[in-house]
Write an enzyme that holds these catalytic residues in place. Structure first.
Site, PDB file in Angstrom:
ATOM      1  N   CYS A  74      -7.922  11.002 -36.754  1.00 22.43           N
ATOM      2  CA  CYS A  74      -8.774  10.389 -35.738  1.00 22.43           C
ATOM      3  C   CYS A  74      -7.897  10.086 -34.535  1.00 22.43           C
ATOM      4  O   CYS A  74      -6.978   9.272 -34.626  1.00 22.43           O
ATOM      5  CB  CYS A  74      -9.413   9.114 -36.291  1.00 22.43           C
ATOM      6  SG  CYS A  74     -10.387   8.227 -35.074  1.00 22.43           S
ATOM      7  N   CYS A 199     -14.535  10.396 -28.882  1.00 18.00           N
ATOM      8  CA  CYS A 199     -13.848  11.054 -29.994  1.00 18.00           C
ATOM      9  C   CYS A 199     -12.581  11.687 -29.446  1.00 18.00           C
ATOM     10  O   CYS A 199     -12.647  12.591 -28.613  1.00 18.00           O
ATOM     11  CB  CYS A 199     -14.745  12.105 -30.638  1.00 18.00           C
ATOM     12  SG  CYS A 199     -13.923  13.032 -31.969  1.00 18.00           S
TER      13      CYS A 199
END
Length: 257
Positions: A74, A199
């Site tokens: 991530c 993101c």
């Protein structure tokens, strides 16, 4: 079990971060992580990060999506993990840490900018109506005319759960070009099963993808605007192989409890 947490967000992509160097939280279950991340019954977050001790680097970042499953890299979580480690004096301004896809270097400049070096990307492949790129997590990218007109829950899920990407699914990004150095992005994340406000690995994938498709007209530093804020991506490229890739963005402390 009492859980001491801090909450951070990177451009609206939010995380619970737990200092697990004593292994206090190593036994957290999928059900417990899902509960903590639940926005109605728990604290609420897109994911949970454990900061673990590591023998060969400053720390290990272990990431779980809000569905309770351990997941791949991530990017915004990496920025926030670095900011957390800096606040806890685990690191100074520069660090080397290990994540799902291996070692990363990063630099903490301020709460408004953390720089994370990403892994090299040597392969981009065309799929129906889009590109597939792995930037530590797998991403599907589709260029659209009007990003606000997209029913992201419906269209994102149709790609994420399609037979082509079974069994693990894929993150789905819709992109609108503002100009050659600026693109808008909306991301449907697997493991969240919905849209996130930003993101990091998706923003990196979009930047490389737009260069690959010649939409960036050769620019190698791009602004990727998500719903929750802007991320900057810079990179070098040699014969369609991308290296010296940096994700740059904020890592904002929210609260602790």
């Amino acid at each position: 079990m009492e859980v001491n947490f801090e909450k951070y967000h990177g451009a609206g992509n939010d995380f619970l971060i737990l200092d697990n160097r004593s292994k206090k939280y190593s036994s957290l279950t999928k059900i417990q992580i899902t509960f903590l991340c639940n926005r109605h019954k728990g604290i609420g977050a897109d994911g949970l990060i454990l900061i673990n001790s590591d023998e060969f680097s400053d720390f290990q970042m272990q990431y779980f999506n809000s569905d309770g499953k351990e997941s791949s890299l991530c990017g915004n979580g990496g920025l926030c993990a670095v900011a957390f480690a800096h606040t806890k004096k685990i690191i100074s301004s520069s660090t080397t840490f290990i994540a799902f896809d291996g070692l990363h270097t990063a630099t903490y400049i301020s709460p408004f900018e953390v720089q994370l070096k990403m892994k090299n990307v040597n392969k981009l492949s065309k799929s129906e109506n889009g590109l597939i790129i792995n930037t530590g997590s797998p991403h599907y990218i589709r260029l659209v005319e009007d990003i606000q007109a997209i029913d992201i829950k419906k269209e994102g899920a149709s790609v994420r759960y399609s037979d082509s990407f079974l069994p693990n699914g894929i993150n789905v990004n819709f992109v609108e070009k503002v100009d050659s150095k600026h693109f808008k992005i909306r991301t449907y994340e697997r493991g969240v099963d919905g849209e996130t406000l930003a993101c990091g690995t998706g923003a990196v994938a979009v930047a490389l993808g737009m260069h690959y498709l010649k939409e960036s007209e050769g620019a190698k530093e791009l602004i990727i605007s998500a719903k929750g804020g802007d991320l900057k991506i810079s990179f070098e490229v040699t014969e369609d192989k991308y290296h010296q890739i940096f994700l740059k963005g904020p890592a904002t402390y929210v609260f602790s409890g």
